[in-house]
Scaffold this motif. Structure first.
Motif, PDB file in Angstrom:
ATOM      1  N   LEU A  87      95.375 107.404  47.177  1.00 34.32           N
ATOM      2  CA  LEU A  87      94.221 107.420  46.246  1.00 34.32           C
ATOM      3  C   LEU A  87      93.147 107.698  47.147  1.00 34.32           C
ATOM      4  O   LEU A  87      92.965 107.668  48.336  1.00 34.32           O
ATOM      5  CB  LEU A  87      93.882 106.044  45.662  1.00 34.32           C
ATOM      6  CG  LEU A  87      94.759 105.851  44.388  1.00 34.32           C
ATOM      7  CD1 LEU A  87      94.056 104.282  44.272  1.00 34.32           C
ATOM      8  CD2 LEU A  87      94.349 106.870  43.396  1.00 34.32           C
ATOM      9  N   VAL A  88      91.979 108.388  46.659  1.00 35.02           N
ATOM     10  CA  VAL A  88      90.829 109.007  47.407  1.00 35.02           C
ATOM     11  C   VAL A  88      90.040 107.694  47.839  1.00 35.02           C
ATOM     12  O   VAL A  88      89.737 106.850  46.583  1.00 35.02           O
ATOM     13  CB  VAL A  88      90.006 110.175  46.606  1.00 35.02           C
ATOM     14  CG1 VAL A  88      88.786 110.356  47.357  1.00 35.02           C
ATOM     15  CG2 VAL A  88      90.797 111.094  46.297  1.00 35.02           C
ATOM     16  N   PRO A  89      89.341 107.448  48.719  1.00 35.40           N
ATOM     17  CA  PRO A  89      88.560 106.102  49.080  1.00 35.40           C
ATOM     18  C   PRO A  89      87.327 106.056  48.275  1.00 35.40           C
ATOM     19  O   PRO A  89      86.988 107.022  47.802  1.00 35.40           O
ATOM     20  CB  PRO A  89      88.294 106.320  50.631  1.00 35.40           C
ATOM     21  CG  PRO A  89      88.927 107.437  51.406  1.00 35.40           C
ATOM     22  CD  PRO A  89      89.522 108.235  50.257  1.00 35.40           C
ATOM     23  N   ASP A  90      87.189 104.688  48.049  1.00 36.39           N
ATOM     24  CA  ASP A  90      85.864 104.588  47.213  1.00 36.39           C
ATOM     25  C   ASP A  90      84.629 105.438  47.362  1.00 36.39           C
ATOM     26  O   ASP A  90      83.873 105.874  46.736  1.00 36.39           O
ATOM     27  CB  ASP A  90      85.527 102.898  47.414  1.00 36.39           C
ATOM     28  CG  ASP A  90      86.838 102.149  46.830  1.00 36.39           C
ATOM     29  OD1 ASP A  90      87.360 102.707  45.977  1.00 36.39           O
ATOM     30  OD2 ASP A  90      86.822 101.148  47.256  1.00 36.39           O
ATOM     31  N   HIS A  91      84.145 105.588  48.873  1.00 34.70           N
ATOM     32  CA  HIS A  91      83.068 106.537  49.013  1.00 34.70           C
ATOM     33  C   HIS A  91      83.051 107.538  48.865  1.00 34.70           C
ATOM     34  O   HIS A  91      82.109 108.217  48.404  1.00 34.70           O
ATOM     35  CB  HIS A  91      82.474 105.802  50.701  1.00 34.70           C
ATOM     36  CG  HIS A  91      83.394 106.509  51.517  1.00 34.70           C
ATOM     37  ND1 HIS A  91      84.645 106.151  52.086  1.00 34.70           N
ATOM     38  CD2 HIS A  91      83.355 108.101  52.379  1.00 34.70           C
ATOM     39  CE1 HIS A  91      85.296 107.046  53.090  1.00 34.70           C
ATOM     40  NE2 HIS A  91      84.451 108.065  53.078  1.00 34.70           N
ATOM     41  N   VAL A  92      84.390 108.218  48.981  1.00 33.39           N
ATOM     42  CA  VAL A  92      84.512 109.787  48.453  1.00 33.39           C
ATOM     43  C   VAL A  92      84.579 109.692  46.881  1.00 33.39           C
ATOM     44  O   VAL A  92      83.494 110.794  46.383  1.00 33.39           O
ATOM     45  CB  VAL A  92      85.694 110.106  49.129  1.00 33.39           C
ATOM     46  CG1 VAL A  92      85.528 111.774  48.682  1.00 33.39           C
ATOM     47  CG2 VAL A  92      85.958 110.270  50.562  1.00 33.39           C
ATOM     48  N   MET A  93      84.986 108.878  46.229  1.00 34.23           N
ATOM     49  CA  MET A  93      85.011 109.023  44.765  1.00 34.23           C
ATOM     50  C   MET A  93      83.644 108.735  44.348  1.00 34.23           C
ATOM     51  O   MET A  93      83.077 109.499  43.367  1.00 34.23           O
ATOM     52  CB  MET A  93      85.783 107.785  44.013  1.00 34.23           C
ATOM     53  CG  MET A  93      87.500 108.254  44.267  1.00 34.23           C
ATOM     54  SD  MET A  93      87.955 109.900  43.822  1.00 34.23           S
ATOM     55  CE  MET A  93      87.381 109.858  41.803  1.00 34.23           C
ATOM     56  N   THR A  94      82.765 107.910  44.872  1.00 35.35           N
ATOM     57  CA  THR A  94      81.580 107.691  44.238  1.00 35.35           C
ATOM     58  C   THR A  94      80.828 108.741  44.720  1.00 35.35           C
ATOM     59  O   THR A  94      79.946 109.024  43.830  1.00 35.35           O
ATOM     60  CB  THR A  94      80.941 106.113  44.665  1.00 35.35           C
ATOM     61  OG1 THR A  94      81.165 106.193  46.125  1.00 35.35           O
ATOM     62  CG2 THR A  94      81.627 105.249  44.231  1.00 35.35           C
ATOM     63  N   ARG A  95      81.056 109.303  45.863  1.00 34.69           N
ATOM     64  CA  ARG A  95      80.109 110.611  46.305  1.00 34.69           C
ATOM     65  C   ARG A  95      80.349 111.616  45.259  1.00 34.69           C
ATOM     66  O   ARG A  95      79.459 112.657  44.956  1.00 34.69           O
ATOM     67  CB  ARG A  95      80.277 110.923  47.596  1.00 34.69           C
ATOM     68  CG  ARG A  95      79.234 111.668  48.264  1.00 34.69           C
ATOM     69  CD  ARG A  95      79.468 111.777  49.840  1.00 34.69           C
ATOM     70  NE  ARG A  95      79.931 113.127  50.405  1.00 34.69           N
ATOM     71  CZ  ARG A  95      80.797 113.419  51.264  1.00 34.69           C
ATOM     72  NH1 ARG A  95      81.115 112.362  52.017  1.00 34.69           N
ATOM     73  NH2 ARG A  95      80.979 114.701  51.759  1.00 34.69           N
ATOM     74  N   LEU A  96      81.654 111.903  44.734  1.00 39.39           N
ATOM     75  CA  LEU A  96      81.816 113.041  43.774  1.00 39.39           C
ATOM     76  C   LEU A  96      81.103 112.701  42.324  1.00 39.39           C
ATOM     77  O   LEU A  96      80.779 113.508  41.868  1.00 39.39           O
ATOM     78  CB  LEU A  96      83.395 113.164  43.829  1.00 39.39           C
ATOM     79  CG  LEU A  96      84.120 113.655  44.701  1.00 39.39           C
ATOM     80  CD1 LEU A  96      85.603 113.495  44.583  1.00 39.39           C
ATOM     81  CD2 LEU A  96      83.905 115.342  44.565  1.00 39.39           C
ATOM     82  N   LEU A  97      81.454 111.343  41.897  1.00 36.95           N
ATOM     83  CA  LEU A  97      81.460 110.937  40.679  1.00 36.95           C
ATOM     84  C   LEU A  97      79.874 110.512  40.247  1.00 36.95           C
ATOM     85  O   LEU A  97      79.435 111.087  39.206  1.00 36.95           O
ATOM     86  CB  LEU A  97      82.313 109.887  40.209  1.00 36.95           C
ATOM     87  CG  LEU A  97      83.329 110.093  39.471  1.00 36.95           C
ATOM     88  CD1 LEU A  97      83.177 110.620  38.160  1.00 36.95           C
ATOM     89  CD2 LEU A  97      84.212 111.168  39.977  1.00 36.95           C
ATOM     90  N   LEU A  98      79.161 109.796  40.922  1.00 31.67           N
ATOM     91  CA  LEU A  98      78.070 109.442  40.615  1.00 31.67           C
ATOM     92  C   LEU A  98      76.829 110.404  40.617  1.00 31.67           C
ATOM     93  O   LEU A  98      76.140 110.170  39.451  1.00 31.67           O
ATOM     94  CB  LEU A  98      77.432 108.031  41.511  1.00 31.67           C
ATOM     95  CG  LEU A  98      78.566 106.970  41.530  1.00 31.67           C
ATOM     96  CD1 LEU A  98      77.831 105.821  42.375  1.00 31.67           C
ATOM     97  CD2 LEU A  98      78.739 106.463  40.285  1.00 31.67           C
ATOM     98  N   PRO A  99      76.690 111.302  41.179  1.00 31.05           N
ATOM     99  CA  PRO A  99      75.703 112.245  40.914  1.00 31.05           C
ATOM    100  C   PRO A  99      75.960 113.161  39.712  1.00 31.05           C
ATOM    101  O   PRO A  99      75.116 113.488  39.118  1.00 31.05           O
ATOM    102  CB  PRO A  99      76.036 113.468  42.076  1.00 31.05           C
ATOM    103  CG  PRO A  99      76.581 112.508  43.147  1.00 31.05           C
ATOM    104  CD  PRO A  99      77.335 111.691  42.487  1.00 31.05           C
ATOM    105  N   ARG A 100      77.260 113.186  39.393  1.00 33.19           N
ATOM    106  CA  ARG A 100      77.731 113.689  38.088  1.00 33.19           C
ATOM    107  C   ARG A 100      77.251 112.994  36.912  1.00 33.19           C
ATOM    108  O   ARG A 100      76.456 113.631  36.032  1.00 33.19           O
ATOM    109  CB  ARG A 100      79.195 113.851  38.016  1.00 33.19           C
ATOM    110  CG  ARG A 100      79.830 114.448  36.630  1.00 33.19           C
ATOM    111  CD  ARG A 100      79.720 116.212  36.760  1.00 33.19           C
ATOM    112  NE  ARG A 100      80.199 116.563  35.463  1.00 33.19           N
ATOM    113  CZ  ARG A 100      79.655 116.853  34.249  1.00 33.19           C
ATOM    114  NH1 ARG A 100      78.376 116.844  34.107  1.00 33.19           N
ATOM    115  NH2 ARG A 100      80.359 117.399  33.355  1.00 33.19           N
ATOM    116  N   LEU A 101      77.234 111.705  37.068  1.00 33.40           N
ATOM    117  CA  LEU A 101      76.878 110.828  36.045  1.00 33.40           C
ATOM    118  C   LEU A 101      75.248 110.689  35.944  1.00 33.40           C
ATOM    119  O   LEU A 101      74.948 110.756  34.784  1.00 33.40           O
ATOM    120  CB  LEU A 101      77.374 109.371  36.089  1.00 33.40           C
ATOM    121  CG  LEU A 101      78.659 109.178  36.052  1.00 33.40           C
ATOM    122  CD1 LEU A 101      78.995 107.740  36.307  1.00 33.40           C
ATOM    123  CD2 LEU A 101      79.411 109.891  34.881  1.00 33.40           C
TER     124      LEU A 101
END
Ligand SMILES: Nc1ccn([C@H]2C[C@H](O)[C@@H](COP(=O)(O)OP(=O)(O)OP(=O)(O)O)O2)c(=O)n1
Ligand SMILES: Nc1nc2c(ncn2[C@@H]2O[C@H](COP(=O)(O)OP(=O)(O)O)[C@@H](O)[C@H]2O)c(=O)[nH]1
Length: 252
Positions: A87-101
């Protein structure tokens, strides 16, 4: 409401003044997450919800794939984990997803595949307030059967099942005509570990959403039997006729 942004258009009806001096009422926005083990029907049900209720469907898996294809920094990093079956680590996932949101302040959306960990749930929580969480509870035998029959178009993430929703041409994606593939981790021998992992990771997230009073769990073996319950729940929460995410209603 994006707490760290300037816009505040969710969970209430905002009134703004348009150029001609009209007041416009911004229809209430809606943010939801769908959770469930691999094969539980998240993708299938999200697609139905998005169509029926005109929500934007957000799939974290698709988003990861898009970033990998576009060679973004986060995408390149994510790829190094996915290639190893991690799984992709949390800090990478949040960096990907949160700006999109944060770009989605004026859209209603349904998220599939995120959060997958409690840390991701907390990060999401600090960005926006969810209205609803759908959790799918599907027996192991059913998951095993479905996944052994799941075929995917890797470039788009489109999903088929040879019995339930077969492609028009066997082995080929309906839109692009490209070949479909099966994931190694959809094989029964990988499934036990994936399910155990899902249960461990999902439990604290489910507890969190339960304590917030926004969790709705649906159990069953067939998507077509679960769907009417989800449909009627959402019908009480969002207008099905909405064709746009933010409705503008002229007010006298
Ligand atoms: N929160 C997330 C979401 C996705 N991914 C990564 C790992 C997945 O292997 C890949 C694709 O995600 P999908 O949700 O599309 O696919 P899965 O096959 O993992 O999910 P499922 O079997 O539940 O459909 O992206 C991740 O690490 N963390
Ligand atoms: N037989 C059968 N297959 C289903 C049903 N619902 C979904 N599927 C298929 O099961 C597989 C897993 O569904 P998917 O939506 O990808 O689940 P996800 O992993 O939770 O996103 C896909 O191949 C679907 O087409 C159902 O009710 N019956």
């Amino acid at each position: 409401m994006l707490r760290n942004g300037t816009a505040s258009v969710r969970n209430d009806t905002d009134t703004v003044r348009g150029v001609a001096g009209y007041k416009w009422r911004m229809a209430k926005l809606f943010r939801a997450v769908i959770m469930g083990p691999p094969g539980s029907g998240k993708g299938t049900i999200s697609e139905r919800i998005a169509q029926r209720f005109a929500l934007t469907r957000l799939s974290s898996g698709d988003f990861v794939r898009e970033n990998i294809a576009a060679n973004t920094d986060a995408g390149v990093l994510a790829k190094t984990y996915i290639e190893r079956g991690l799984l992709v680590p949390d800090h990478v996932m949040t960096r990907l997803l949160l700006p999109r949101l944060e770009e989605m302040t004026r859209h209603s959306w349904l998220m599939d595949g995120f959060p997958r960990t409690l840390a991701q749930a907390k990060a999401l929580n600090s960005t926006c307030d969810l209205d609803l969480v759908i959790s799918l509870n599907i027996p192991y035998e059913t998951l095993k059967e479905r996944l052994s029959d799941r075929w995917i178009h890797p470039a788009s993430g489109r999903v088929y099942n040879m019995g339930f929703n077969p492609p028009h041409v066997q082995g080929r994606d309906d839109i692009s005509g490209e070949p479909l593939i099966q994931h190694d981790d959809d094989k029964p021998e990988a499934l036990v570990a994936r399910l155990r992992h899902y249960k461990d990771m999902a439990k604290p997230i489910i507890d969190l959403y339960k304590s917030k009073g926004i969790l709705h769990t649906f159990s069953g073996t067939e998507t077509d039997r679960i769907w009417p319950y989800i449909n009627s729940l959402l019908s009480t929460k969002i207008p099905s006729t909405s064709q746009t995410d933010t409705q503008r209603i002229p007010m006298p």
